[in-house]
Design an enzyme around this catalytic site. Structure first.
Site, PDB file in Angstrom:
ATOM      1  N   ASP A  97       3.486  12.519   1.551  1.00  0.00           N
ATOM      2  CA  ASP A  97       4.781  13.511   1.916  1.00  0.00           C
ATOM      3  C   ASP A  97       5.876  12.766   2.527  1.00  0.00           C
ATOM      4  O   ASP A  97       7.241  13.238   2.727  1.00  0.00           O
ATOM      5  CB  ASP A  97       5.189  14.821   1.673  1.00  0.00           C
ATOM      6  CG  ASP A  97       4.334  15.282   2.767  1.00  0.00           C
ATOM      7  OD1 ASP A  97       4.552  14.377   4.305  1.00  0.00           O
ATOM      8  OD2 ASP A  97       3.901  16.750   2.907  1.00  0.00           O
ATOM      9  N   GLU A 119      -3.217  13.165  -1.853  1.00  0.00           N
ATOM     10  CA  GLU A 119      -3.304  14.512  -1.269  1.00  0.00           C
ATOM     11  C   GLU A 119      -1.597  15.091  -2.008  1.00  0.00           C
ATOM     12  O   GLU A 119      -0.910  15.017  -1.559  1.00  0.00           O
ATOM     13  CB  GLU A 119      -2.613  14.238   0.188  1.00  0.00           C
ATOM     14  CG  GLU A 119      -2.539  15.941   1.157  1.00  0.00           C
ATOM     15  CD  GLU A 119      -2.123  15.420   2.738  1.00  0.00           C
ATOM     16  OE1 GLU A 119      -0.636  15.527   2.917  1.00  0.00           O
ATOM     17  OE2 GLU A 119      -2.666  15.761   3.460  1.00  0.00           O
ATOM     18  N   GLU A 133       9.958  16.781   3.555  1.00  0.00           N
ATOM     19  CA  GLU A 133       8.414  16.763   2.921  1.00  0.00           C
ATOM     20  C   GLU A 133       8.166  17.629   1.548  1.00  0.00           C
ATOM     21  O   GLU A 133       7.879  17.267   0.607  1.00  0.00           O
ATOM     22  CB  GLU A 133       7.497  17.160   3.908  1.00  0.00           C
ATOM     23  CG  GLU A 133       7.481  15.928   4.699  1.00  0.00           C
ATOM     24  CD  GLU A 133       8.396  16.151   6.236  1.00  0.00           C
ATOM     25  OE1 GLU A 133       9.523  17.717   6.503  1.00  0.00           O
ATOM     26  OE2 GLU A 133       8.759  15.849   7.091  1.00  0.00           O
ATOM     27  N   HIS A 210       7.197  17.860  15.869  1.00  0.00           N
ATOM     28  CA  HIS A 210       8.397  16.812  15.790  1.00  0.00           C
ATOM     29  C   HIS A 210       8.766  16.840  14.316  1.00  0.00           C
ATOM     30  O   HIS A 210       9.576  16.530  13.997  1.00  0.00           O
ATOM     31  CB  HIS A 210       6.510  15.769  15.104  1.00  0.00           C
ATOM     32  CG  HIS A 210       5.967  15.870  14.038  1.00  0.00           C
ATOM     33  ND1 HIS A 210       6.867  14.987  12.880  1.00  0.00           N
ATOM     34  CD2 HIS A 210       5.015  16.154  14.103  1.00  0.00           C
ATOM     35  CE1 HIS A 210       5.811  15.480  11.391  1.00  0.00           C
ATOM     36  NE2 HIS A 210       4.919  15.760  12.458  1.00  0.00           N
ATOM     37  N   ARG A 212      10.891  17.880  11.742  1.00  0.00           N
ATOM     38  CA  ARG A 212      12.880  17.626  11.721  1.00  0.00           C
ATOM     39  C   ARG A 212      13.570  18.803  11.196  1.00  0.00           C
ATOM     40  O   ARG A 212      14.544  19.066  12.492  1.00  0.00           O
ATOM     41  CB  ARG A 212      13.224  16.439  10.430  1.00  0.00           C
ATOM     42  CG  ARG A 212      13.671  15.453  10.053  1.00  0.00           C
ATOM     43  CD  ARG A 212      14.408  14.592   8.965  1.00  0.00           C
ATOM     44  NE  ARG A 212      15.100  13.500   9.535  1.00  0.00           N
ATOM     45  CZ  ARG A 212      14.509  12.085  10.262  1.00  0.00           C
ATOM     46  NH1 ARG A 212      13.211  11.725   9.880  1.00  0.00           N
ATOM     47  NH2 ARG A 212      15.269  11.135   9.759  1.00  0.00           N
ATOM     48  N   HIS A 243       5.283  12.668  20.652  1.00  0.00           N
ATOM     49  CA  HIS A 243       6.415  11.604  19.740  1.00  0.00           C
ATOM     50  C   HIS A 243       7.094  11.072  20.054  1.00  0.00           C
ATOM     51  O   HIS A 243       7.996  11.327  20.685  1.00  0.00           O
ATOM     52  CB  HIS A 243       6.152  12.883  18.529  1.00  0.00           C
ATOM     53  CG  HIS A 243       6.780  11.860  17.188  1.00  0.00           C
ATOM     54  ND1 HIS A 243       7.875  11.731  16.668  1.00  0.00           N
ATOM     55  CD2 HIS A 243       6.229  11.787  15.906  1.00  0.00           C
ATOM     56  CE1 HIS A 243       8.009  11.315  15.597  1.00  0.00           C
ATOM     57  NE2 HIS A 243       6.472  11.370  14.838  1.00  0.00           N
TER      58      HIS A 243
HETATM   59  C1  UD1 Z   1       7.933  11.151   9.848  1.00  0.00           C
HETATM   60  C2  UD1 Z   1       7.616  12.084   8.451  1.00  0.00           C
HETATM   61  C3  UD1 Z   1       7.416  12.959   8.176  1.00  0.00           C
HETATM   62  C4  UD1 Z   1       5.888  13.146   9.281  1.00  0.00           C
HETATM   63  C5  UD1 Z   1       5.824  11.992  10.318  1.00  0.00           C
HETATM   64  C6  UD1 Z   1       4.704  12.286  10.876  1.00  0.00           C
HETATM   65  C7  UD1 Z   1      10.156  11.481   6.526  1.00  0.00           C
HETATM   66  C8  UD1 Z   1      10.967  12.072   6.463  1.00  0.00           C
HETATM   67  N1  UD1 Z   1       9.111  12.241   7.762  1.00  0.00           N
HETATM   68  O1  UD1 Z   1       9.065  12.179  10.779  1.00  0.00           O
HETATM   69  O2  UD1 Z   1       6.962  13.820   7.041  1.00  0.00           O
HETATM   70  O3  UD1 Z   1       5.509  14.390   9.182  1.00  0.00           O
HETATM   71  O4  UD1 Z   1       6.365  11.279  10.364  1.00  0.00           O
HETATM   72  O5  UD1 Z   1       4.988  11.589  12.513  1.00  0.00           O
HETATM   73  O6  UD1 Z   1       8.619  10.699   6.376  1.00  0.00           O
HETATM   74  N2  UD1 Z   1      10.085   6.765  16.385  1.00  0.00           N
HETATM   75  C9  UD1 Z   1       9.501   5.805  16.871  1.00  0.00           C
HETATM   76  N3  UD1 Z   1       8.145   4.895  16.914  1.00  0.00           N
HETATM   77  C10 UD1 Z   1       7.071   5.153  16.036  1.00  0.00           C
HETATM   78  C11 UD1 Z   1       7.891   6.202  15.503  1.00  0.00           C
HETATM   79  C12 UD1 Z   1       8.776   7.073  15.395  1.00  0.00           C
HETATM   80  O7  UD1 Z   1      10.566   4.761  17.731  1.00  0.00           O
HETATM   81  O8  UD1 Z   1       6.188   4.400  16.276  1.00  0.00           O
HETATM   82  C13 UD1 Z   1      11.034   7.406  16.501  1.00  0.00           C
HETATM   83  C14 UD1 Z   1      12.509   6.315  16.329  1.00  0.00           C
HETATM   84  O9  UD1 Z   1      13.668   6.350  16.775  1.00  0.00           O
HETATM   85  C15 UD1 Z   1      12.441   7.026  14.406  1.00  0.00           C
HETATM   86  C16 UD1 Z   1      12.059   8.238  15.032  1.00  0.00           C
HETATM   87  O10 UD1 Z   1      11.081   8.578  15.539  1.00  0.00           O
HETATM   88  O11 UD1 Z   1      14.283   6.704  14.038  1.00  0.00           O
HETATM   89  C17 UD1 Z   1      11.765   9.495  13.764  1.00  0.00           C
HETATM   90  O12 UD1 Z   1      11.142   8.930  12.957  1.00  0.00           O
HETATM   91  P1  UD1 Z   1      10.755   8.648  11.589  1.00  0.00           P
HETATM   92  O13 UD1 Z   1       9.826   8.260  10.846  1.00  0.00           O
HETATM   93  O14 UD1 Z   1      11.859   8.794  10.567  1.00  0.00           O
HETATM   94  O15 UD1 Z   1      10.755  10.662  11.432  1.00  0.00           O
HETATM   95  P2  UD1 Z   1       9.382  11.315  11.897  1.00  0.00           P
HETATM   96  O16 UD1 Z   1       9.537  12.078  13.025  1.00  0.00           O
HETATM   97  O17 UD1 Z   1       8.290  11.008  12.308  1.00  0.00           O
HETATM   98  N1  UDP Z   2      -2.262  12.009  15.927  1.00  0.00           N
HETATM   99  C1  UDP Z   2      -2.698  11.102  16.435  1.00  0.00           C
HETATM  100  N2  UDP Z   2      -2.074  11.231  17.873  1.00  0.00           N
HETATM  101  C2  UDP Z   2      -1.518  11.937  18.608  1.00  0.00           C
HETATM  102  C3  UDP Z   2      -1.065  12.763  17.711  1.00  0.00           C
HETATM  103  C4  UDP Z   2      -1.074  13.301  16.259  1.00  0.00           C
HETATM  104  O1  UDP Z   2      -3.579  10.271  16.098  1.00  0.00           O
HETATM  105  O2  UDP Z   2      -1.080  11.394  19.822  1.00  0.00           O
HETATM  106  C5  UDP Z   2      -2.706  12.210  14.484  1.00  0.00           C
HETATM  107  C6  UDP Z   2      -3.866  13.589  14.340  1.00  0.00           C
HETATM  108  O3  UDP Z   2      -4.770  13.965  14.434  1.00  0.00           O
HETATM  109  C7  UDP Z   2      -3.385  13.431  12.746  1.00  0.00           C
HETATM  110  C8  UDP Z   2      -1.883  13.053  12.714  1.00  0.00           C
HETATM  111  O4  UDP Z   2      -1.782  12.462  13.980  1.00  0.00           O
HETATM  112  O5  UDP Z   2      -4.529  13.608  11.785  1.00  0.00           O
HETATM  113  C9  UDP Z   2      -0.869  14.065  12.374  1.00  0.00           C
HETATM  114  O6  UDP Z   2       0.011  13.443  12.360  1.00  0.00           O
HETATM  115  P1  UDP Z   2       1.257  13.703  12.682  1.00  0.00           P
HETATM  116  O7  UDP Z   2       1.497  15.369  13.599  1.00  0.00           O
HETATM  117  O8  UDP Z   2       2.213  12.741  13.476  1.00  0.00           O
HETATM  118  O9  UDP Z   2       1.682  14.111  11.334  1.00  0.00           O
HETATM  119  P2  UDP Z   2       2.055  15.256  10.091  1.00  0.00           P
HETATM  120  O10 UDP Z   2       0.489  15.257   9.661  1.00  0.00           O
HETATM  121  O11 UDP Z   2       2.343  16.861  10.143  1.00  0.00           O
HETATM  122  O12 UDP Z   2       2.704  14.278   8.555  1.00  0.00           O
END
Ligand code: UD1
Ligand code: UDP
Length: 382
Positions: A97, A119, A133, A210, A212, A243
């Site tokens: 999602d 999923e 999501e 994490h 939003r 995160h």
């Molecule tokens: C995204 C997904 C969310 C998922 C989550 C898993 C959307 C809208 N959101 O949210 O559904 O649960 O990932 O973790 O698709 N960033 C880094 N390096 C990384 C990752 C993130 O620097 O490797 C920082 C960046 O500044 C980025 C911000 O985190 O802009 C947010 O990342 P983003 O993918 O937009 O949103 P998540 O909250 O991670």
């Molecule tokens: N996870 C990981 N390292 C971390 C935190 C989470 O490998 O430091 C794994 C966790 O076991 C799970 C997945 O990342 O499989 C969940 O990711 P996240 O919570 O970012 O996203 P969501 O599932 O909420 O979309």
């Protein structure tokens, strides 16, 4: 004749949950697999790709610091468009999602390429929770030609939306396939803090957040509850792999810098993370995937959200939805950490999300879709 399948994903959880399916498809001679990563996450995606030894055929590399939903979506659609025009796969696989999921499916639809959603069918029916999501997965559901629902409940959600039952397969969740491949009681942590942590004599909470919709005040409330817990319980240690979102990093640093019981660490690789979860006493999280993994490891989870699309473990008793109210998080955590009977009740290992054979069922369903297997695979049952 080999069929061409393209997978499109971009965040950490998608990569973890797609990895076992990718490995299996790569070995399958009926299919040519092309992996396209959006790299919506950069570092956190690369961690998973390295661990599972996956290489992307295409890397859209679209992540920007503090990216907006619209900017992120625009970059994915523009770059993916060209690749789909060149490759024209027989089937496109997306997962879950995220923005990568929905925009991946939408771009595929514009090319009239068939879409399989892994999923599928998770719902809260609340447009803004989780945001964005819930709408991402509903819209992906509208676009999908094949739906791999992890549970019977997810299938029912799809049928209520008039999805053709022939297009829905109950497969279990691939996260359980992934988890079973990494948890090991003899695992030794490389992280110095985790090496030293006394899991036997200390109470260890694993914290992640994490979402939003939790950024800002709700997250401050969560952190205040954790702060209060450390003031109350001396032998409590909280491990918080933070995160990479800068908003979360700033707030967590501000709140916990002077708290020696709260350990802010970098996001862990999946291998140490899964093993840390297996050794912790209690998990506080707003994550989706962790709500599926922790119950199968027998770890009680307090979900820091007002809604959950994963009611199965709530019904089984392992997961408790506490929202983001400081008092509620504090009281429920305290109860679990101090009341042995309550803890026992909530720590029974349950596996409503899978039996480790989701990938096998998904591949059988894809074979069935292409006509190489005449038999429809049996649904996963608990
Ligand atoms: C995204 C997904 C969310 C998922 C989550 C898993 C959307 C809208 N959101 O949210 O559904 O649960 O990932 O973790 O698709 N960033 C880094 N390096 C990384 C990752 C993130 O620097 O490797 C920082 C960046 O500044 C980025 C911000 O985190 O802009 C947010 O990342 P983003 O993918 O937009 O949103 P998540 O909250 O991670
Ligand atoms: N996870 C990981 N390292 C971390 C935190 C989470 O490998 O430091 C794994 C966790 O076991 C799970 C997945 O990342 O499989 C969940 O990711 P996240 O919570 O970012 O996203 P969501 O599932 O909420 O979309």
């Amino acid at each position: 004749m080999q069929k061409k399948i393209m997978a499109v994903f971009g965040t950490r959880p998608e990569a973890i949950k797609m990895a076992p399916l990718m490995k299996s498809l790569q070995k399958n001679k009926n299919y040519k697999l092309i992996i396209t990563v959006t790299a919506q996450h950069r570092e956190m995606l690369d961690q998973v790709m390295d661990l599972f030894q996956l290489e992307a055929d295409y890397d859209l590399d679209i992540m920007k610091d503090r990216q907006t939903l619209s900017g992120l979506s625009a970059r994915i659609i523009t770059k993916l468009d060209e690749i789909l025009a060149d490759e024209s796969p027989d089937l496109l696989l997306v997962h879950g999602d995220t923005s990568s999921t929905f925009i991946g499916a939408l771009t595929s639809f514009y090319h009239q390429i068939k879409i399989a959603h892994v999923e599928a069918g998770l719902r809260t029916h609340n447009k803004y929770s989780p945001f964005p999501e819930e709408i991402n997965r509903q819209l992906t559901g509208v676009l999908a030609d094949l739906n791999f629902a992890p549970t019977k409940r997810a299938k029912e959600n799809l049928l209520l939306e008039n999805t053709n039952p022939k297009k829905v397969f109950v497969t279990g969740n691939t996260v359980i396939d992934a988890l079973l491949s990494v948890v090991d009681e003899n695992y030794k942590f490389e992280n110095r803090l985790l090496q030293k942590l006394d899991f036997k004599n200390k109470k260890v909470i694993l914290l992640t957040t994490h979402r939003r919709e939790n950024l800002g005040e709700p997250m401050e409330n969560i952190f205040t509850a954790v702060q209060q817990l450390t003031e109350e319980i001396n032998d409590l240690e909280v491990v918080f792999p933070v995160h990479l979102n800068p908003v979360i990093r700033e707030l967590s640093k501000k709140m916990f810098t002077n708290n020696s019981q709260v350990h802010l660490i970098e996001p862990l690789d999946y291998l140490p993370f899964a093993n840390l979860m297996a050794r912790s006493e209690l998990v506080l999280t707003d994550s989706g995937g962790i709500q599926e993994e922790a119950p199968s490891l027998g770890k009680p989870v307090l979900v820091l959200r007002d809604t959950t699309e994963r009611p199965e473990a709530v019904e089984a008793g392992t997961v408790l939805k506490v929202g983001t109210n400081t008092q509620k998080i504090y009281q429920q955590s305290l109860k679990l950490l101090t009341d042995t009977e309550e803890y026992k009740k909530r720590a029974a290992a349950v596996n409503p999300y899978g039996d480790g054979r989701a990938v096998e069922r998904i591949i059988k369903a894809i074979d069935f879709y292409f006509g190489t297997n005449k038999l429809r695979p049996d649904d996963f049952e608990v």
